[in-house]
Design an enzyme around this catalytic site. Structure first.
Site: not given
Length: 238
Positions: A43, A70, A190
């Site tokens: 990310h 991401e 997550h």
């Protein structure tokens, strides 16, 4: 089979805290693959406080498993993804200074924006995934935007799980069924950990992929990276 994609951002955070190249992000990614991970997730944020753009370019030709990038689809992010051409791009609605992702997209409000992005990435041959909560309408609009997959934001599940596992998983089962009925693939991520991952997989065995970083890297401090990846993969076996 549900694939385990290891998010290596925390490895980059540790490297950047001291400067230099220790730990070596690329070596860790390749070791994760060697130890059984079926994918690597990064990310890259605008301030490069963990993964840097240079890391992304260096990783791409070396990885032999699925590469997932991401991030928030700023023009700079879109340009990076189109140049690198990962297997998958996961779009998250993060502000630039956000510590970590904390909500899914409002796909209804952002439908035209997301539809254009799905088309752009799709034409480049990149699989698309949109980060969403469990709200049925948000999943339906992700499908309308043309997403190949959605990634369910699992922090609410992880928070409630220790108190009431059945209540924690219930909305995710329904969201997973809606996703499947719309013909999209299903990812999750997550705050998934060794504490709660197996329970989720048992109830949603058709998950395509879980992306796990913080908990996995934290566990590796105690168990080592190889054993940790084996433990997470055990959670994903039926």
């Amino acid at each position: 089979m549900t694939k385990l994609s290891v998010n290596i951002n925390k490895v980059a955070t540790l490297r950047n805290a001291r400067g230099g190249n220790n730990p070596d992000v690329v070596k860790v990614a390749l070791d994760c693959e060697a130890f059984g991970a079926e994918g690597i997730t990064v990310h890259p944020r605008p301030d490069e406080r963990h993964i840097r753009r240079s890391d992304v370019y260096e990783l791409r030709p070396l990885l032999t498993t699925e590469f997932n990038i991401e991030g928030y689809p700023s023009p700079e992010f879109v340009d990076l993804v189109l140049k690198v051409k990962p297997h998958q791009v996961t779009l998250v609605p993060d502000a630039p200074d956000q510590i970590t992702s904390n909500a899914g997209w409002d796909t209804k409000t952002n439908l035209s924006f997301l539809t254009e992005l799905m088309d752009t990435f799709g034409q480049a041959g990149i699989r698309t995934s949109i980060f969403v909560g469990t709200d049925k309408e948000m999943i339906e609009y992700a499908a309308k935007a043309g997403a190949d997959r959605v990634e369910l934001y699992t922090e609410p599940y992880a928070t409630m799980y220790p108190r009431n596992p059945e209540a924690a998983i219930a909305p995710f089962i329904e969201a997973a069924k809606v996703t499947r009925s719309l013909g999209m693939g299903l990812n999750a991520g997550h705050d998934l950990s060794l504490v709660n991952l197996k329970y989720m997989h048992t109830h949603i065995p058709w998950l395509d992929e879980v992306s796990i970083g913080h908990a996995l890297i934290s566990d590796a401090l105690y168990m080592g990276l190889k054993q940790t990846i084996e433990e997470y993969k055990n959670c994903l076996r039926s």
